[in-house]
Design an enzyme around this catalytic site. Sequence first.
Site, PDB file in Angstrom:
ATOM      1  N   ASP A 480       0.832  -1.209   0.000  1.00  0.00           N
ATOM      2  CA  ASP A 480       0.000   0.000   0.000  1.00  0.00           C
ATOM      3  C   ASP A 480       0.867   1.261   0.000  1.00  0.00           C
ATOM      4  O   ASP A 480       2.071   1.217   0.277  1.00  0.00           O
ATOM      5  CB  ASP A 480      -0.896  -0.034   1.253  1.00  0.00           C
ATOM      6  CG  ASP A 480      -2.207   0.705   1.061  1.00  0.00           C
ATOM      7  OD1 ASP A 480      -2.306   1.511   0.125  1.00  0.00           O
ATOM      8  OD2 ASP A 480      -3.121   0.491   1.876  1.00  0.00           O
ATOM      9  N   ASP A 550     -10.773   1.989  -3.094  1.00  0.00           N
ATOM     10  CA  ASP A 550     -11.306   1.763  -1.749  1.00  0.00           C
ATOM     11  C   ASP A 550     -12.828   1.796  -1.752  1.00  0.00           C
ATOM     12  O   ASP A 550     -13.453   1.540  -0.727  1.00  0.00           O
ATOM     13  CB  ASP A 550     -10.764   2.814  -0.772  1.00  0.00           C
ATOM     14  CG  ASP A 550      -9.445   2.360  -0.154  1.00  0.00           C
ATOM     15  OD1 ASP A 550      -9.066   1.196  -0.348  1.00  0.00           O
ATOM     16  OD2 ASP A 550      -8.796   3.183   0.516  1.00  0.00           O
TER      17      ASP A 550
HETATM   18  C1  GLA Z   1      -5.737   1.908   2.311  1.00  0.00           C
HETATM   19  C2  GLA Z   1      -6.142   0.723   1.454  1.00  0.00           C
HETATM   20  C3  GLA Z   1      -7.185  -0.092   2.144  1.00  0.00           C
HETATM   21  C4  GLA Z   1      -6.674  -0.541   3.474  1.00  0.00           C
HETATM   22  C5  GLA Z   1      -6.240   0.653   4.293  1.00  0.00           C
HETATM   23  C6  GLA Z   1      -5.555   0.226   5.582  1.00  0.00           C
HETATM   24  O1  GLA Z   1      -6.752   2.846   2.378  1.00  0.00           O
HETATM   25  O2  GLA Z   1      -6.578   1.126   0.202  1.00  0.00           O
HETATM   26  O3  GLA Z   1      -7.554  -1.193   1.371  1.00  0.00           O
HETATM   27  O4  GLA Z   1      -5.608  -1.426   3.294  1.00  0.00           O
HETATM   28  O5  GLA Z   1      -5.332   1.472   3.569  1.00  0.00           O
HETATM   29  O6  GLA Z   1      -5.148   1.293   6.320  1.00  0.00           O
END
Ligand code: GLA
Length: 729
Positions: A480, A550
């Site tokens: 990420d 997301d």
């Molecule tokens: C980001 C990712 C999510 C999740 C969060 C965790 O927003 O896109 O899928 O992993 O971080 O903090």
Amino acid sequence: MPIIYDSNNQSFNLMTKNSSYIICILENKLLLHAHYGKKIYDLSNVIDTVYEAGGAFNPVDSDIERKAFSSDAAMLEYSFFGTTDLRTCGFNGVFENGTNYVRPYYKSHRIFDGKPKLPGLPATYTEDDSEAQTLEITLKDDVLNVEFLIRYTVFENVDAITRNIEIKNLANEGFDIKSALSMTVDFSDKDFDFVHMFGGWARERQIQKIPLINGGQYVDSKRGSSSHHHSPFMALARKNANETCGEVFGFSLVYSGNFFAGVEVNSGNISRAMMGINPYNFNWRLEGGETFVTPEVVMVYSDKGFGEMSRTYHTIYRTRLVRGKYRDSHRPILINNWEGTYFDFDEEKIVNIAKKAKETGVELMVLDDGWFGHRDDDKSSLGDWYEYEKKLPNGIKGLAEKIDALGMKFGLWYEPEMISPDSELYRKHPDWCISVEGRLQNYGRNQLILDLSRKDVCDYIKGFLTDMLSKAKISYIKWDMNRNFSEVGSALLPKDKMQELPHRYMLNLYDILEYITTAFPDVLFEGCSGGGGRFDAGMLYYFPQYWCSDDSDAIERLYLQYGTSMVMPATTIGAHVSACPNHQVERTTPLSTRGYVAMCGSFGYELNPLAISQEVLDEMKEQITLFKEIRDVIHYGDMYRLSSPFEGENTCFSYVTKDKSKAVSVYVTIMGRPWPGSHRLKFDGLDENAVYIDKDTKKEYSGSLLMNIGLPVCDCKDFESRLFIFEKK
Ligand code: GLA
């Protein structure tokens, strides 16, 4: 032969199955661009089509006999700022004498089979030299002693051409590169729409189309990453172009950092398409003896609309950009605990989630954010990549063993490029983050970015990942990246190299990714950046799949996955079924719709199976069985977008195997209307002479009927969906 050099006409013809790209060498050894588009076989006197006399106020090129030739008014193959081309150019430098003056002339060229690797950069590749041919044209400014290598690779059968440039400083003294775009392509008119994708967090890659105007139009990123806001992709589409017909020229940059993608139309209506690293916040000091390599652009021409353009991108990216074990094999069906638990979990809960999910057929348990340091929210611990004992008393190793004992694979979330001010790492190395000494530090999601231009920082990242992947049974990593760059400065870079930080960051990130994916070839890597914030072609070279957004709501996903599919193949699009009401938009949609939409990507779940009914669990089980039955069609077949959420109240994604023996179509109604009447959904890509059996009704229809008459569908109920499966009789 895909690349022909016609010495009589001093021209090159780069031919794919359906297109020609033609370059001419003018008698003064400047390179002109004659054509990109439909195939041309004979180049006799092609120079007559490109010679351009300027008007008043177009500076005249005085190194050419013909009267009044002006580079400023001509279609150039690659453009250099500093002499007679006064438009925005691909290259702009400041040399020893303090001026921009550079005038490179054609020196030589080389045509050979295969495609060379781009040192340190992601790029498309060949597995066998017979798959592509490469043309390298060398231009040189003898006074400055600087060479420019313009490289084109033609993937004849895939119908794509890649290109990039390399700048070699053969002089003793250095100079500053202010702009080094990977490509400029001049078109002789402006009758195009400029198509690009914009967005934001949870609404990435929304399609926008605007007619070209005289002047400039562009999208870009100055954010350190390709970002949620714009994608390193653009298309120029003829006014009549739609999904199935009309000319479309696609340009996709294989790069994940600051980029520029735009078109400048001069007053003579020549449209210059440009793409590459964003010159806005860029400078590169090229010392004597050094070479600068630009990332590549993948150019796709289609005379059958956007659909054909996308299918070409899907083919080349799925088969010749994505690499490794998972390029051609099924990805495990996963469950991710993020939306199921957020930070509130411990080992017992994760094992119980895995157990329940296993009953439905889920194959991989992914533990998301919150397993390290003392992280209970997003305010701390990035950089402290050791287990949070309170939650994981047996560590990741112990948890992974328990998951393994259930007969499942185990995956783990990381955000390796980041550092929290509240972390042991920051307390030890406050100078390891990107910041400007003595000035205010600003945060994004409470965090700072590690300064990847530093070797010690890169070694640290390689180190903790290697340690964890060596000690615990981990089959999957979610990588990420949750903020963009601000206050770009490094404690180590000298001031004349400070502007190089964003590109150095990217080169070193690619180096880390190359290192770790090579060291652990069996691990499946999924990219993520607050969803699809860095979902670009550069990342696909290392990550076979990417968390698309997301926003996991099935209806929002129609827009997101439609836009994403402009360039990205279904295998690469991470898509999960989540709980209702949806956590991002609070919408409630049928589980079947959530399932079908997620099946149009790399399928998985993101919910807490301990918090749902047996009925839902049973349906999950059916979904997984169904997905296994149809995934080869979706993942390895050709995609047809039968209707667009951007244009109406329904969306249909359809997939047909290469041999046209099987088709799968997902049809979703967005907003229903009372008694809207039914309309006919016309399928595409089928064999018109074949008979197909509808798997659901067992009825037989000819391919020509399905494609030309279609089957009735009705947009009666919000968010309802239908799945069609056709099999050739
Ligand atoms: C980001 C990712 C999510 C999740 C969060 C965790 O927003 O896109 O899928 O992993 O971080 O903090």
